[in-house]
Design a protein around this motif. Structure first.
Motif, PDB file in Angstrom:
ATOM      1  N   SER A 297       0.830  -1.200   0.000  1.00 45.39           N
ATOM      2  CA  SER A 297       0.000   0.000   0.000  1.00 45.39           C
ATOM      3  C   SER A 297       0.863   1.248   0.000  1.00 45.39           C
ATOM      4  O   SER A 297       1.976   1.268   0.492  1.00 45.39           O
ATOM      5  CB  SER A 297      -0.882   0.007   1.252  1.00 45.39           C
ATOM      6  N   SER A 298       0.302   2.310  -0.542  1.00 44.30           N
ATOM      7  CA  SER A 298       1.020   3.578  -0.526  1.00 44.30           C
ATOM      8  C   SER A 298       0.264   4.593   0.322  1.00 44.30           C
ATOM      9  O   SER A 298       0.218   5.763  -0.004  1.00 44.30           O
ATOM     10  CB  SER A 298       1.200   4.087  -1.957  1.00 44.30           C
ATOM     11  N   MET A 299      -0.329   4.120   1.409  1.00 43.42           N
ATOM     12  CA  MET A 299      -1.082   4.990   2.298  1.00 43.42           C
ATOM     13  C   MET A 299      -0.138   6.009   2.933  1.00 43.42           C
ATOM     14  O   MET A 299       0.937   5.670   3.402  1.00 43.42           O
ATOM     15  CB  MET A 299      -1.763   4.167   3.391  1.00 43.42           C
ATOM     16  N   THR A 300      -0.562   7.239   2.921  1.00 44.06           N
ATOM     17  CA  THR A 300       0.235   8.295   3.539  1.00 44.06           C
ATOM     18  C   THR A 300      -0.129   8.410   5.013  1.00 44.06           C
ATOM     19  O   THR A 300      -1.154   7.867   5.459  1.00 44.06           O
ATOM     20  CB  THR A 300      -0.043   9.649   2.863  1.00 44.06           C
ATOM     21  N   LEU A 301       0.665   9.147   5.746  1.00 42.63           N
ATOM     22  CA  LEU A 301       0.382   9.392   7.155  1.00 42.63           C
ATOM     23  C   LEU A 301      -0.964  10.101   7.305  1.00 42.63           C
ATOM     24  O   LEU A 301      -1.761   9.750   8.174  1.00 42.63           O
ATOM     25  CB  LEU A 301       1.498  10.213   7.805  1.00 42.63           C
ATOM     26  N   ASP A 302      -1.229  11.078   6.458  1.00 41.11           N
ATOM     27  CA  ASP A 302      -2.507  11.791   6.525  1.00 41.11           C
ATOM     28  C   ASP A 302      -3.689  10.854   6.307  1.00 41.11           C
ATOM     29  O   ASP A 302      -4.706  10.953   6.995  1.00 41.11           O
ATOM     30  CB  ASP A 302      -2.560  12.926   5.503  1.00 41.11           C
ATOM     31  N   GLU A 303      -3.561   9.933   5.358  1.00 39.38           N
ATOM     32  CA  GLU A 303      -4.636   8.970   5.106  1.00 39.38           C
ATOM     33  C   GLU A 303      -4.813   8.027   6.293  1.00 39.38           C
ATOM     34  O   GLU A 303      -5.940   7.718   6.691  1.00 39.38           O
ATOM     35  CB  GLU A 303      -4.340   8.166   3.842  1.00 39.38           C
ATOM     36  N   ALA A 304      -3.705   7.579   6.860  1.00 39.46           N
ATOM     37  CA  ALA A 304      -3.774   6.687   8.019  1.00 39.46           C
ATOM     38  C   ALA A 304      -4.418   7.400   9.206  1.00 39.46           C
ATOM     39  O   ALA A 304      -5.245   6.822   9.914  1.00 39.46           O
ATOM     40  CB  ALA A 304      -2.381   6.183   8.390  1.00 39.46           C
ATOM     41  N   CYS A 305      -4.071   8.665   9.403  1.00 40.16           N
ATOM     42  CA  CYS A 305      -4.651   9.426  10.509  1.00 40.16           C
ATOM     43  C   CYS A 305      -6.139   9.662  10.296  1.00 40.16           C
ATOM     44  O   CYS A 305      -6.928   9.586  11.243  1.00 40.16           O
ATOM     45  CB  CYS A 305      -3.920  10.755  10.689  1.00 40.16           C
ATOM     46  N   ALA A 306      -6.534   9.918   9.064  1.00 41.35           N
ATOM     47  CA  ALA A 306      -7.954  10.116   8.770  1.00 41.35           C
ATOM     48  C   ALA A 306      -8.740   8.839   9.018  1.00 41.35           C
ATOM     49  O   ALA A 306      -9.832   8.867   9.602  1.00 41.35           O
ATOM     50  CB  ALA A 306      -8.134  10.581   7.330  1.00 41.35           C
ATOM     51  N   ARG A 307      -8.180   7.716   8.628  1.00 41.41           N
ATOM     52  CA  ARG A 307      -8.837   6.422   8.850  1.00 41.41           C
ATOM     53  C   ARG A 307      -8.920   6.120  10.342  1.00 41.41           C
ATOM     54  O   ARG A 307      -9.943   5.650  10.838  1.00 41.41           O
ATOM     55  CB  ARG A 307      -8.042   5.355   8.118  1.00 41.41           C
ATOM     56  N   PHE A 308      -7.841   6.386  11.043  1.00 45.64           N
ATOM     57  CA  PHE A 308      -7.770   6.194  12.484  1.00 45.64           C
ATOM     58  C   PHE A 308      -8.834   7.054  13.175  1.00 45.64           C
ATOM     59  O   PHE A 308      -9.606   6.571  14.003  1.00 45.64           O
ATOM     60  CB  PHE A 308      -6.359   6.547  12.946  1.00 45.64           C
ATOM     61  N   ALA A 309      -8.909   8.320  12.814  1.00 51.45           N
ATOM     62  CA  ALA A 309      -9.885   9.242  13.410  1.00 51.45           C
ATOM     63  C   ALA A 309     -11.308   8.778  13.140  1.00 51.45           C
ATOM     64  O   ALA A 309     -12.171   8.843  14.026  1.00 51.45           O
ATOM     65  CB  ALA A 309      -9.675  10.650  12.867  1.00 51.45           C
ATOM     66  N   SER A 310     -11.561   8.277  11.953  1.00 47.37           N
ATOM     67  CA  SER A 310     -12.892   7.808  11.589  1.00 47.37           C
ATOM     68  C   SER A 310     -13.310   6.606  12.429  1.00 47.37           C
ATOM     69  O   SER A 310     -14.430   6.547  12.938  1.00 47.37           O
ATOM     70  CB  SER A 310     -12.920   7.449  10.103  1.00 47.37           C
ATOM     71  N   LYS A 311     -12.407   5.650  12.560  1.00 46.53           N
ATOM     72  CA  LYS A 311     -12.709   4.458  13.367  1.00 46.53           C
ATOM     73  C   LYS A 311     -12.948   4.841  14.825  1.00 46.53           C
ATOM     74  O   LYS A 311     -13.862   4.332  15.470  1.00 46.53           O
ATOM     75  CB  LYS A 311     -11.571   3.450  13.272  1.00 46.53           C
ATOM     76  N   LEU A 312     -12.138   5.752  15.331  1.00 49.87           N
ATOM     77  CA  LEU A 312     -12.283   6.189  16.713  1.00 49.87           C
ATOM     78  C   LEU A 312     -13.605   6.929  16.906  1.00 49.87           C
ATOM     79  O   LEU A 312     -14.337   6.686  17.864  1.00 49.87           O
ATOM     80  CB  LEU A 312     -11.106   7.073  17.110  1.00 49.87           C
ATOM     81  N   GLN A 313     -13.931   7.809  15.976  1.00 48.06           N
ATOM     82  CA  GLN A 313     -15.166   8.580  16.063  1.00 48.06           C
ATOM     83  C   GLN A 313     -16.392   7.664  16.030  1.00 48.06           C
ATOM     84  O   GLN A 313     -17.362   7.900  16.744  1.00 48.06           O
ATOM     85  CB  GLN A 313     -15.238   9.578  14.916  1.00 48.06           C
ATOM     86  N   THR A 314     -16.342   6.617  15.231  1.00 39.63           N
ATOM     87  CA  THR A 314     -17.443   5.670  15.157  1.00 39.63           C
ATOM     88  C   THR A 314     -17.664   4.990  16.506  1.00 39.63           C
ATOM     89  O   THR A 314     -18.798   4.866  16.965  1.00 39.63           O
ATOM     90  CB  THR A 314     -17.176   4.614  14.057  1.00 39.63           C
ATOM     91  N   ALA A 315     -16.593   4.568  17.151  1.00 37.88           N
ATOM     92  CA  ALA A 315     -16.704   3.913  18.455  1.00 37.88           C
ATOM     93  C   ALA A 315     -17.218   4.889  19.513  1.00 37.88           C
ATOM     94  O   ALA A 315     -18.066   4.535  20.334  1.00 37.88           O
ATOM     95  CB  ALA A 315     -15.362   3.330  18.886  1.00 37.88           C
ATOM     96  N   VAL A 316     -16.737   6.117  19.492  1.00 32.37           N
ATOM     97  CA  VAL A 316     -17.173   7.129  20.457  1.00 32.37           C
ATOM     98  C   VAL A 316     -18.654   7.443  20.250  1.00 32.37           C
ATOM     99  O   VAL A 316     -19.434   7.518  21.212  1.00 32.37           O
ATOM    100  CB  VAL A 316     -16.311   8.410  20.357  1.00 32.37           C
ATOM    101  N   ALA A 317     -19.063   7.605  18.991  1.00 36.18           N
ATOM    102  CA  ALA A 317     -20.456   7.919  18.680  1.00 36.18           C
ATOM    103  C   ALA A 317     -21.393   6.797  19.115  1.00 36.18           C
ATOM    104  O   ALA A 317     -22.539   7.052  19.488  1.00 36.18           O
ATOM    105  CB  ALA A 317     -20.619   8.190  17.192  1.00 36.18           C
ATOM    106  N   ALA A 318     -20.899   5.564  19.079  1.00 33.73           N
ATOM    107  CA  ALA A 318     -21.706   4.418  19.501  1.00 33.73           C
ATOM    108  C   ALA A 318     -21.762   4.297  21.019  1.00 33.73           C
ATOM    109  O   ALA A 318     -22.490   3.467  21.556  1.00 33.73           O
ATOM    110  CB  ALA A 318     -21.143   3.133  18.900  1.00 33.73           C
ATOM    111  N   GLY A 319     -20.987   5.130  21.709  1.00 35.53           N
ATOM    112  CA  GLY A 319     -20.986   5.091  23.172  1.00 35.53           C
ATOM    113  C   GLY A 319     -20.166   3.949  23.738  1.00 35.53           C
ATOM    114  O   GLY A 319     -20.300   3.610  24.909  1.00 35.53           O
ATOM    115  N   ASN A 320     -19.316   3.370  22.937  1.00 39.42           N
ATOM    116  CA  ASN A 320     -18.513   2.230  23.375  1.00 39.42           C
ATOM    117  C   ASN A 320     -17.138   2.720  23.825  1.00 39.42           C
ATOM    118  O   ASN A 320     -16.173   2.704  23.067  1.00 39.42           O
ATOM    119  CB  ASN A 320     -18.400   1.208  22.241  1.00 39.42           C
ATOM    120  N   THR A 321     -17.064   3.144  25.063  1.00 39.19           N
ATOM    121  CA  THR A 321     -15.844   3.731  25.613  1.00 39.19           C
ATOM    122  C   THR A 321     -14.668   2.766  25.607  1.00 39.19           C
ATOM    123  O   THR A 321     -13.555   3.146  25.225  1.00 39.19           O
ATOM    124  CB  THR A 321     -16.094   4.240  27.047  1.00 39.19           C
TER     125      THR A 321
END
Length: 75
Positions: free
Chosen positions: A22-46
């Motif tokens: 893969s040629s994923m950049t740091l910015d892409e990895a951070c965006a993906r990371f933030a998205s996954k984290l936001q999904t868990a937070v929004a679901a209330g799963n601390t």
């Protein structure tokens, strides 16, 4: 059931890791990371959010020479 949730959250954190082909950049990895984290937070799963944050931070650092995602804050 809880073991399955932990397994699934670990698997989702592993999805943050770019493969060697893969040629994923740091910015892409951070965006993906933030998205996954936001999904868990929004679901209330601390506990899942905390696990995603911990594992995601480690994965980003490992795959991007110690880099961090300053826009991703701990839950």
């Amino acid at each position: 059931m809880k073991a399955l949730a932990i397994f699934l959250s670990a698997a989702s954190a592993l999805a943050l890791v770019p493969s060697q082909a893969s040629s994923m950049t740091l910015d892409e990895a951070c965006a993906r990371f933030a998205s996954k984290l936001q999904t868990a937070v929004a679901a209330g799963n601390t506990s899942q959010a905390q696990m995603i944050y911990s594992e995601g931070s480690q994965m980003v650092a490992t795959n991007f020479n110690g880099a961090t995602c300053p826009n991703v804050k701990a839950p």
